[in-house]
Structure formats: structure tokens, C-alpha cells
Design a protein around this motif. Structure first.
Motif, PDB file in Angstrom:
ATOM      1  N   ILE A  42      64.827  -0.102  79.741  1.00 28.53           N
ATOM      2  CA  ILE A  42      63.756  -0.453  78.807  1.00 28.53           C
ATOM      3  C   ILE A  42      63.689  -1.957  78.566  1.00 28.53           C
ATOM      4  N   SER A  43      64.855  -2.597  78.439  1.00 30.50           N
ATOM      5  CA  SER A  43      64.907  -3.997  78.018  1.00 30.50           C
ATOM      6  C   SER A  43      64.245  -4.950  78.993  1.00 30.50           C
ATOM      7  N   SER A  44      64.161  -4.577  80.261  1.00 26.72           N
ATOM      8  CA  SER A  44      63.551  -5.461  81.256  1.00 26.72           C
ATOM      9  C   SER A  44      62.160  -4.996  81.656  1.00 26.72           C
ATOM     10  N   ARG A  45      61.640  -3.962  80.982  1.00 23.72           N
ATOM     11  CA  ARG A  45      60.360  -3.381  81.386  1.00 23.72           C
ATOM     12  C   ARG A  45      59.437  -3.247  80.183  1.00 23.72           C
ATOM     13  N   ASN A  46      59.181  -4.382  79.543  1.00 21.59           N
ATOM     14  CA  ASN A  46      58.291  -4.397  78.383  1.00 21.59           C
ATOM     15  C   ASN A  46      57.437  -5.653  78.417  1.00 21.59           C
ATOM     16  N   SER A  47      56.739  -5.921  77.347  1.00 22.17           N
ATOM     17  CA  SER A  47      55.826  -7.065  77.320  1.00 22.17           C
ATOM     18  C   SER A  47      56.524  -8.382  76.993  1.00 22.17           C
ATOM     19  N   LEU A 224      59.042  11.107  76.649  1.00 21.47           N
ATOM     20  CA  LEU A 224      58.920   9.898  77.459  1.00 21.47           C
ATOM     21  C   LEU A 224      57.460   9.473  77.580  1.00 21.47           C
ATOM     22  N   ALA A 225      57.151   8.291  77.065  1.00 20.43           N
ATOM     23  CA  ALA A 225      55.798   7.730  77.164  1.00 20.43           C
ATOM     24  C   ALA A 225      55.842   6.557  78.138  1.00 20.43           C
ATOM     25  N   LYS A 226      55.319   6.782  79.319  1.00 20.53           N
ATOM     26  CA  LYS A 226      55.331   5.755  80.353  1.00 20.53           C
ATOM     27  C   LYS A 226      54.160   4.809  80.154  1.00 20.53           C
ATOM     28  N   GLY A 227      54.418   3.536  80.358  1.00 18.50           N
ATOM     29  CA  GLY A 227      53.365   2.530  80.259  1.00 18.50           C
ATOM     30  C   GLY A 227      53.335   1.666  81.495  1.00 18.50           C
ATOM     31  N   HIS A 228      52.186   1.620  82.170  1.00 20.27           N
ATOM     32  CA  HIS A 228      52.034   0.798  83.375  1.00 20.27           C
ATOM     33  C   HIS A 228      51.519  -0.584  82.995  1.00 20.27           C
ATOM     34  N   TYR A 229      51.901  -1.557  83.795  1.00 17.30           N
ATOM     35  CA  TYR A 229      51.390  -2.924  83.667  1.00 17.30           C
ATOM     36  C   TYR A 229      50.769  -3.346  84.995  1.00 17.30           C
ATOM     37  N   PHE A 230      49.631  -4.015  84.889  1.00 21.12           N
ATOM     38  CA  PHE A 230      49.007  -4.625  86.057  1.00 21.12           C
ATOM     39  C   PHE A 230      49.003  -6.135  85.856  1.00 21.12           C
ATOM     40  N   SER A 231      49.387  -6.856  86.892  1.00 20.22           N
ATOM     41  CA  SER A 231      49.459  -8.312  86.836  1.00 20.22           C
ATOM     42  C   SER A 231      48.158  -8.935  87.324  1.00 20.22           C
ATOM     43  N   TYR A 232      47.895 -10.146  86.821  1.00 23.56           N
ATOM     44  CA  TYR A 232      46.679 -10.865  87.231  1.00 23.56           C
ATOM     45  C   TYR A 232      47.077 -12.060  88.076  1.00 23.56           C
ATOM     46  N   ALA A 233      46.560 -12.125  89.277  1.00 23.03           N
ATOM     47  CA  ALA A 233      46.867 -13.229  90.191  1.00 23.03           C
ATOM     48  C   ALA A 233      46.052 -14.458  89.811  1.00 23.03           C
ATOM     49  N   GLY A 234      46.727 -15.558  89.568  1.00 26.35           N
ATOM     50  CA  GLY A 234      46.029 -16.776  89.183  1.00 26.35           C
ATOM     51  C   GLY A 234      46.064 -16.984  87.682  1.00 26.35           C
ATOM     52  N   ARG A 235      45.586 -18.134  87.259  1.00 26.31           N
ATOM     53  CA  ARG A 235      45.599 -18.490  85.850  1.00 26.31           C
ATOM     54  C   ARG A 235      44.521 -17.724  85.093  1.00 26.31           C
ATOM     55  N   GLN A 304      46.433  -6.402  90.067  1.00 26.04           N
ATOM     56  CA  GLN A 304      47.265  -5.677  91.019  1.00 26.04           C
ATOM     57  C   GLN A 304      48.421  -4.977  90.291  1.00 26.04           C
ATOM     58  N   PRO A 305      48.946  -3.897  90.861  1.00 28.42           N
ATOM     59  CA  PRO A 305      50.043  -3.185  90.202  1.00 28.42           C
ATOM     60  C   PRO A 305      51.230  -4.102  89.932  1.00 28.42           C
ATOM     61  N   GLY A 306      51.810  -3.958  88.747  1.00 29.45           N
ATOM     62  CA  GLY A 306      52.955  -4.780  88.375  1.00 29.45           C
ATOM     63  C   GLY A 306      54.223  -3.954  88.261  1.00 29.45           C
ATOM     64  N   TYR A 307      54.473  -3.416  87.100  1.00 28.38           N
ATOM     65  CA  TYR A 307      55.687  -2.629  86.868  1.00 28.38           C
ATOM     66  C   TYR A 307      55.383  -1.609  85.778  1.00 28.38           C
ATOM     67  N   ALA A 308      56.343  -0.754  85.495  1.00 30.29           N
ATOM     68  CA  ALA A 308      56.169   0.261  84.458  1.00 30.29           C
ATOM     69  C   ALA A 308      57.366   0.247  83.523  1.00 30.29           C
ATOM     70  N   GLY A 309      57.118   0.582  82.269  1.00 29.92           N
ATOM     71  CA  GLY A 309      58.167   0.770  81.280  1.00 29.92           C
ATOM     72  C   GLY A 309      58.069   2.185  80.722  1.00 29.92           C
ATOM     73  N   SER A 345      59.392  -0.221  70.923  1.00 33.68           N
ATOM     74  CA  SER A 345      58.815  -1.380  70.250  1.00 33.68           C
ATOM     75  C   SER A 345      58.799  -1.122  68.739  1.00 33.68           C
ATOM     76  N   PRO A 346      59.246  -2.093  67.926  1.00 37.11           N
ATOM     77  CA  PRO A 346      59.587  -3.486  68.216  1.00 37.11           C
ATOM     78  C   PRO A 346      61.081  -3.724  68.406  1.00 37.11           C
ATOM     79  N   GLY A 347      61.728  -2.930  69.233  1.00 40.44           N
ATOM     80  CA  GLY A 347      63.168  -3.036  69.401  1.00 40.44           C
ATOM     81  C   GLY A 347      63.635  -4.398  69.878  1.00 40.44           C
ATOM     82  N   LEU A 348      62.925  -5.001  70.828  1.00 41.03           N
ATOM     83  CA  LEU A 348      63.307  -6.327  71.312  1.00 41.03           C
ATOM     84  C   LEU A 348      63.284  -7.336  70.165  1.00 41.03           C
ATOM     85  N   THR A 349      62.201  -7.351  69.403  1.00 42.51           N
ATOM     86  CA  THR A 349      62.089  -8.266  68.268  1.00 42.51           C
ATOM     87  C   THR A 349      63.181  -8.001  67.240  1.00 42.51           C
ATOM     88  N   ALA A 350      63.475  -6.731  67.006  1.00 44.02           N
ATOM     89  CA  ALA A 350      64.409  -6.336  65.946  1.00 44.02           C
ATOM     90  C   ALA A 350      65.861  -6.364  66.388  1.00 44.02           C
TER      91      ALA A 350
END
Length: 372
Positions: A42-47, A224-235, A304-309, A345-350
Motif C-alpha cells: 500500500i505504502s508505495s501505491r498511492n497518490s 479490497l477496493a482497488k484503485g487504478h492510476y493513469f499517468s500523463y506523458a508530458g507536462r 497511459q496505464p500507470g499503476y494500481a493501489g 487514506s489518510p494513513g500516509l499523512t497520519a
């Protein structure tokens, strides 16, 4: 058999923060990690977001620990030179029909102590984020982003500086109780301590199920609630995090930035029955639609596909979000044991506040067992 004052199961950000707090208090700490490296779940697969505490009910663990943890985390990043940025966040209403959702956030955040929010109309929002499409927005200046892996390395380093030890590739098979000590069978070895912390994240319920004498009624279900992330190429033309109004099961597909300024959109919510980190490219159309509602100028070809948490939920689809569970002797009746369930969430912050909370719960529980 090696003996310690405390054993922490799980080397994600929560386990490492707890180990740090215990080690700083003078405890001899062993951290057991199933994988070959820290923070691979979880710790490496979040926002990577430092939350201000806008969404959590007053009086809840999440509200208090997020608020306290935010301040501790910003100070820790400065002290330990962990990369972070207090970039701020906009929570946006696309039309007037969504404005009541923002008003509810203001009321809840104010009651829970996370109320440093500024109202913006659509024109004001576009003055600071010209590419944004919204009718109104809330600006949270206390929100930010952090290098989660850098944070975990710093926590581990500080814990080790105070004598803590990390054992990798050490999955827990069984936990027995004898003469006031916890006997942990892990990775083919046996270790003992009067204090035991189960911070195993997605495996917390499974680990709890191996603990001799623990009433199974004290182990909540895990959804288990899976969350996908998609990355954006470029600024992207944004300097802040951009969030929609919350949706059932999460905070909605939002735009977050990393410390290099690259953007990703996510997470969505998919309820699953087993851990699965794969990202389905077929979800792209849904991400394009969600992202375009925040940023009409988005180029779909750059998404494009990124990663999932995966979030370890204590309630299933359609139920109101549950609070953290930090169960000590008062909850399960077993001295020297703390189980942490549903730390999403908000485990990282907390995390730093959770570490201090667990150490305080266990204070005074380090006397040697009768046959130590």
C-alpha cells in the motif's frame, strides 16, 4: 531464540513509523517484513498526498491523526530532508449542483479541525489554474505531496539509529503466547517480545488470525477496493492537486503531481476479491472521461496505464466509510498487543501520529516476562 522489547509486523510506512516511535522511547525493536524490501504494498501505491483533513468525521481516528500527522510530517520532512512540496489542493464543483458537496466538506473540515479552506468562484479558480473547468472550488493551502519512499527510508534509518533491526523475507506463520511474551514464528525463525504490533496492511487480518488466543470476533472483515492510476506523458498546466467532489468508496478520480511535476489521474474504485496489482488498459476511456471533466484540454493520447493501489476497507460497497481500527488491550483483552486494521487514506499523512499513538498505548508494557 532472539528476544526484543517489541516486534512490529510490517515494514510499510505505518509499521516503520511505529518502530521509530518505539525505538526512540528506548525499546529494542524488531521489524518483520514478508517481502524483500520495505514499503512494496500500500505504502508505495498511492497518490503520495499530504492531506489537510477535509473529509473525516469529527472525533474519528482519521480526523485527529490526519490533523496531527500533517503537522508532524511537514516538520519531519524539513528535519530529515525528505523531499516534499506544500503545493495546495483545489476541490472543484463542475456546476452549481455540486456546490452543496463543497459546503458539506467545509462544515465537516471545520468541525474536525482541518478548516483552513478558501472559497473560490469559477473565475477565481481559473486565475490560479487557467486550464481548470469548474463553477466553484475550495482551496486547501495545507495539502501537499511527499516522496513516500524517501519518507520510509528516513523512518527506517532513524529507527535503526536507535537500535531497531529489520528482518526481510520474514513472513509470519504463527504467533503463540507464553509466560507473558509473544512468540512469533517467521521465516523459519522464532523471536519473542512482550510487545507485538500488527501493522501488516492488507495482511493485517490474516496475521491477526495466526495469533493464539485472540478472539476471532476481534478481527474485522477486510474488503479490497482497488484503485487504478493513469499517468500523463508530458507536462500539465497545473501547479496544484485537483480533486472532484468525493464519490462512494473514495475521493474521486483526481489529478495529482509528483515532485518532478509529472501528473497522474486516479484512483478509481473497483471492488475485488483478491490482491491484484495489474492495470487494465481497457479502463482508459473511463479515465479520459473523468480527467476531461477536470481538464477539458487533456490530450487522450498522452494518458497511459500507470499503476494500481488497493485500500483495505472495513466495509463493503455501498456502506459509509469506516474509521481506522487501532485495537489495543481495551478492545481485545490481550496485554501488549496492538492490531491495526483498515489503515487506508489518510494513513500516509497520519503515519507519524499513528506511530506516537501506538507507542503511547504500549507504554508501561515492557516489563520482562516471568521466564525471560
Amino acid at each position: 531464540m532472539s528476544r526484543f522489547d517489541a516486534i512490529v509486523i510490517g515494514a510499510g510506512v505505518i509499521g516503520l513509523a511505529i518502530a521509530r516511535s518505539l525505538a526512540r522511547a528506548g525499546r529494542a525493536v524488531l521489524i518483520l517484513e514478508r517481502e524483500g524490501a520495505i514499503g512494496t504494498g500500500i505504502s508505495s501505491r498511492n497518490s503520495g498526498v499530504i492531506h489537510a483533513g477535509l473529509y473525516y468525521p469529527p472525533g474519528s481516528w482519521k480526523a485527529r491523526l490526519c490533523r496531527e500527522g500533517r503537522g508532524l510530517l511537514y516538520a519531519y520532512c524539513e528535519e530529515r530532508q525528505v523531499a516534499y512540496r506544500r503545493c495546495g489542493k483545489l476541490v472543484v464543483a463542475r456546476n452549481d449542483a455540486e456546490r452543496p458537496a463543497l459546503e458539506a466538506i467545509v462544515a465537516r473540515a471545520g468541525a474536525a479541525g482541518g478548516g483552513d479552506l478558501l472559497w473560490l468562484d469559477g473565475a477565481d479558480a481559473r486565475r490560479i489554474e487557467p486550464a481548470l473547468d469548474c463553477a466553484s472550488a475550495l482551496l486547501s493551502p495545507s495539502s501537499g505531496i511527499v516522496d513516500a519512499h524517501g519518507l520510509m527510508l528516513a523512518l527506517l534509518g532513524e529507527a535503526e539509529d536507535h537500535g531497531a533491526m529489520l528482518a526481510r523475507l520474514a513472513p509470519v506463520d504463527r504467533v503463540d503466547r507464553a509466560a507473558g511474551a509473544w512468540l512469533v514464528h517467521a521465516g523459519g525463525e522464532r523471536v519473542a517480545a512482550p510487545l507485538l504490533v500488527n501493522a501488516a496492511g492488507l495482511d493485517a487480518q490474516a496475521v491477526a488470525g495466526t495469533i493464539e488466543g485472540l478472539n476471532r470476533a476481534a478481527i474485522p472483515p477486510c474488503f479490497l477496493a482497488k484503485g487504478h492510476y493513469f499517468s500523463y506523458a508530458g507536462r500539465v498546466p497545473f501547479d496544484r492537486l485537483i480533486y472532484p467532489v468525493p464519490v462512494p468508496g473514495g475521493l474521486g478520480t483526481h489529478l495529482t503531481l509528483d515532485l518532478a511535476g509529472q501528473a497522474r489521474f486516479g484512483p478509481d474504485v473497483e471492488w475485488i476479491d483478491a490482491v491484484d496489482w495489474a492495470v487494465d488498459p481497457g479502463r482508459k476511456d473511463r479515465f479520459v472521461a473523468a480527467a476531461s471533466r477536470l481538464w477539458p484540454g487533456l490530450d487522450p493520447d498522452r494518458l497511459q496505464p500507470g499503476y494500481a493501489g488497493i485500500r483495505p476497507k472495513l466495509v463493503g460497497p455501498g456502506d459509509a466509510d469506516a474509521d481506522f481500527r487501532i485495537d489495543g488491550e481495551a478492545e481485545h483483552g490481550m496485554p501488549g498487543l496492538v492490531n491495526l486494521f483498515g489503515i487506508e487514506s489518510p494513513g500516509l499523512t497520519a503515519s507519524l501520529a499513528i506511530g506516537d499513538e501506538v507507542a503511547a498505548m504500549l507504554a508501561g508494557r515492557v516489563s520482562r516476562p516471568s521466564r525471560w
